[in-house]
Design an enzyme around this catalytic site. Structure first.
Site, short mmCIF file in Angstrom:
data_model
loop_
_atom_site.label_atom_id
_atom_site.label_comp_id
_atom_site.label_asym_id
_atom_site.label_seq_id
_atom_site.Cartn_x
_atom_site.Cartn_y
_atom_site.Cartn_z
N ASP A 1 0.80 -1.22 0.00
CA ASP A 1 0.00 0.00 0.00
C ASP A 1 0.84 1.28 0.00
OD1 ASP A 1 -2.38 -1.36 -0.19
OD2 ASP A 1 -2.69 -1.47 1.96
N TYR B 1 -10.04 -0.33 2.60
CA TYR B 1 -9.44 -0.36 3.92
C TYR B 1 -8.98 1.02 4.36
CZ TYR B 1 -7.83 -3.96 7.22
OH TYR B 1 -7.69 -4.82 8.27
NI NI Z 1 -6.82 -6.59 8.11
#
Ligand code: NI
Length: 664
Positions: free
Chosen positions: A325, A409
């Site tokens: 990420d 997320y």
């Molecule tokens: Ni997680």
């Protein structure tokens, strides 16, 4: 060296540096980004098929003094590179030519307005850019093959389809070599504000050539019915709210106790500079503590340098789920614009982030970084039980944070500074777990049911923090400290003896270590040339928190690409090019770059300008309670002074409380 040609860039005035430029470490301003792009466009005749992956400050070399009132002297590295500039404001630029697939790095001198460095970087793929996410979603939705796969699942209208671009990884597939790819996955909303992640369009993966922005094929791994339930969490969907919450207000009638001058922050003897990059997000420069009138450096530069999320599902449709990420997406470019009273409470100072889109236009994330103070319980206390005298001090901490959204997320990244010299880095994991539809009655082995017919994959998050340490000066050494039980014998007749054993980690090979909670293992970063009043080297200790190792096999692709995660501690001598533990271009990289490559020479890390890399893993077996939005999970580590001060440095924190200044 080349000079500005006769192109469009000529109209940009050299003197015009709106904002920024106040300090050599200040991130580029929007004006500087605009100027760097204009200079490059003019000098290099860049067409509209060239994307600007990043345009950011080329950080000056380390020879400068970046403390509270520091200026800057010339750096030691005049070559191209993201770091170690020669003085003066410079932009470091990464470009991608969509026509040829070629990647270039450039350095632009902002004062002279010239391109001082230019190189093609072979065999790499720059990060996925935010524009590409949007364009990729559009391209997939327009693909006839994708629409056909949707029709097989009874979906005719693509208006409510969400397409997430996932990085391709590298699995040694010959035809993927040199292509810029995304493996796109999709979900279906029931309405425009519905949580689409409740309905995976299972089994359909659109493979996209991002240079052509075209779907090259659609892999259909078979129809799985949609999970039956909504997964809405937004206030508009709530049937009602619990009651009984009375106001809890943070009141700071005299304002905050910190001061901000440009990007320089001072608070309770601490000072540091706020930096920001597209890749890392928040960067702390020159973290130091004032001790008896002396400005004492502790960390030269600190940031989250990589973040990898390996997933544990071996299915053909899922094995590619491995996201870097930081290196593949850029947590700085995906940061949230924070909201007063929600993300942070109290008197807040916000820093905006000046970035660029892939077309080279300046963009801004307002309120990207939040600075505020928090009460943190008690700092220290003792009751003299004979006299009844009580001394107690309340602890206050300074919080510097940002929150980023990577697809489904969220990660909150929080640095805490404490009045006792402590430093803490904490990650708050929240958002929506990545998921898959499973057949009725199926319980996934490599994950867990989180809702009816909805599975969450087992996965891990590994955070690698780069700590360019400077404990009382640049030259430091690292010791590992383990507590050992003394064998029984003449010196230990009762068998009660145990002691802390220090072992010098003198080389890069010796300094590749893992946590060991059963020996109380921690690492002590000392300055061998500076002693405290006990005659011992001053130091800071790195105290691990929760941690784990990857479960992926060492031969797995993600293990090679994220080799840094297989050790919790690495120590390297400072080098301006060594910023990213999985290498500067992890996207589609076969692996081996970064820490494993740099440390092959087994350089000395004793009494030298060193960088400490600490990786901590958060292990995630999804729970039903993680659905539809995950309550925050916490992970992180601490840096604590250990012989850095002569005694408790927080004795001078005044008693708090009303009236006479004491609590009753
Ligand atoms: Ni997680």
């Amino acid at each position: 060296m080349t000079t500005l040609g006769t192109g469009a860039g000529q109209s940009v005035r050299v003197e015009a540096l709106p904002g920024g430029g106040g300090h050599p470490l200040d991130p580029l301003s929007a004006g500087e980004i605009e100027r760097a792009v204009a200079v490059l466009r003019a000098e290099r005749q860049l067409g509209d098929r060239v994307r600007f992956e990043s345009v950011e400050l080329r950080e000056p070399g380390k020879d400068g003094d970046f403390s509270r009132n520091g200026g800057m002297t010339a750096g030691k590295d005049g070559g191209i590179g993201r770091n170690g500039g020669t003085g003066g404001r410079e932009a470091f630029v990464i470009l991608l030519d969509n026509d040829t697939g070629a990647t270039y790095e450039a350095v632009v001198g902002l004062e002279a307005g010239d391109v001082t460095g230019w190189a093609q970087i072979h065999g790499v793929q720059p990060r996925l850019m935010l524009d590409e996410f949007f364009e990729c979603e559009q391209a997939v939705k327009e693909s006839p093959e994708f629409r056909a796969a949707l029709r097989k699942r009874g979906i005719v209208d693509t208006g409510l389809v969400m397409v997430d671009s996932w990085p391709a990884g590298n699995y040694g597939v010959a035809e993927e070599e040199g292509m810029r790819l995304s493996f796109a996955r999709s979900w279906l909303r029931a309405s425009p504000t519905d949580n689409g992640y409740a309905r995976p369009i299972e089994g359909v993966i659109a493979v996209v050539d991002l240079n052509a922005m075209r779907v090259i094929r659609v892999d259909d791994h078979g129809v799985v019915p949609m999970p039956p339930n909504d997964g809405n969490y937004a206030a508009e969907f709530a049937a009602g709210f619990r009651t009984g919450l009375k106001p809890l207000d943070i009141v700071q009638p005299e304002g905050p106790s910190f001061s901000v001058d440009g990007n320089l922050v001072a608070w309770q003897k601490w000072s540091f500079r706020v930096g920001y990059t597209r890749r890392e997000g928040l960067v702390l420069h020159g973290v130091s503590y004032e001790d008896q009138g002396r400005e004492r450096p502790i960390i030269h530069r600190a940031s989250l340098a990589e973040l990898v999320v390996p997933y544990g599902d071996p299915a053909e449709k899922n094995f590619r789920k491995n996201a870097f990420d930081v290196g593949e997406a850029g947590i700085g470019s995906l940061a949230n614009s924070l909201t007063l009273g929600c993300d942070c409470l109290g008197q807040i100072y916000y820093f905006d982030a000046a970035l660029n889109n892939s077309r080279g236009e300046p963009t801004q994330i307002p309120n990207a970084v939040c600075l505020h103070e928090e009460d943190f319980g008690i700092l220290w206390k003792h009751t003299d039980w004979r006299t009844g005298q009580v001394e107690v001090r309340r602890s206050r901490r300074l919080v510097i944070s940002f929150i980023t959204t990577v697809g489904n997320y969220e990660y909150g990244f929080f640095w805490y500074l404490y009045q006792d010299g402590g430093i803490e880095f904490q990650v708050k994991l929240t958002g929506i777990v990545n998921n898959m539809a499973v057949a009725p009655g199926e319980v996934p082995k490599y994950g867990a049911l989180i809702a009816p017919q909805l599975g969450g994959h087992i996965h891990q998050h590994f955070f690698s923090v780069r700590l360019d340490m400077s404990v009382d000066g640049p030259n430091n050494s690292v010791y590992e400290v383990n507590t050992r039980a003394e064998p029984m014998g003449p010196d230990n007749p009762q068998g009660n003896a145990f002691f802390a054993e220090r072992t010098l980690l003198a080389t890069e090979a010796e300094a590749q270590r893992t946590v060991e909670p059963l020996t109380g293992r921690h690492w002590l970063i000392v300055n061998p040339s500076v002693n405290n009043y006990l005659g011992q080297p001053v130091g800071y200790k790195l105290v691990p928190g929760e941690n784990i190792l990857p479960f992926a096999h060492p031969e797995a692709s993600v293990s090679k690409r994220a080799a840094f995660a297989r050790k919790h501690l690495w120590v390297t001598p400072y080098h301006p090019e060594e910023m990213a533990p999985a290498g500067p271009y992890p996207n589609q990289h076969p692996g081996g770059a970064g820490l494993p490559e740099w440390t092959r020479g087994n350089r000395s890390v004793e009494n030298t300008d060193l960088v400490v890399w600490y990786t901590f893993g958060s292990h995630h077996v999804p729970r039903p309670e993680d659905w539809p939005v995950m309550p925050v999970m916490y992970t992180g580590f601490k840096l604590m002074p250990s012989g850095f001060f002569d005694r408790n440095p927080a004795l001078d924190v005044p008693p708090s409380g009303q009236g006479d200044g004491h609590c009753h």
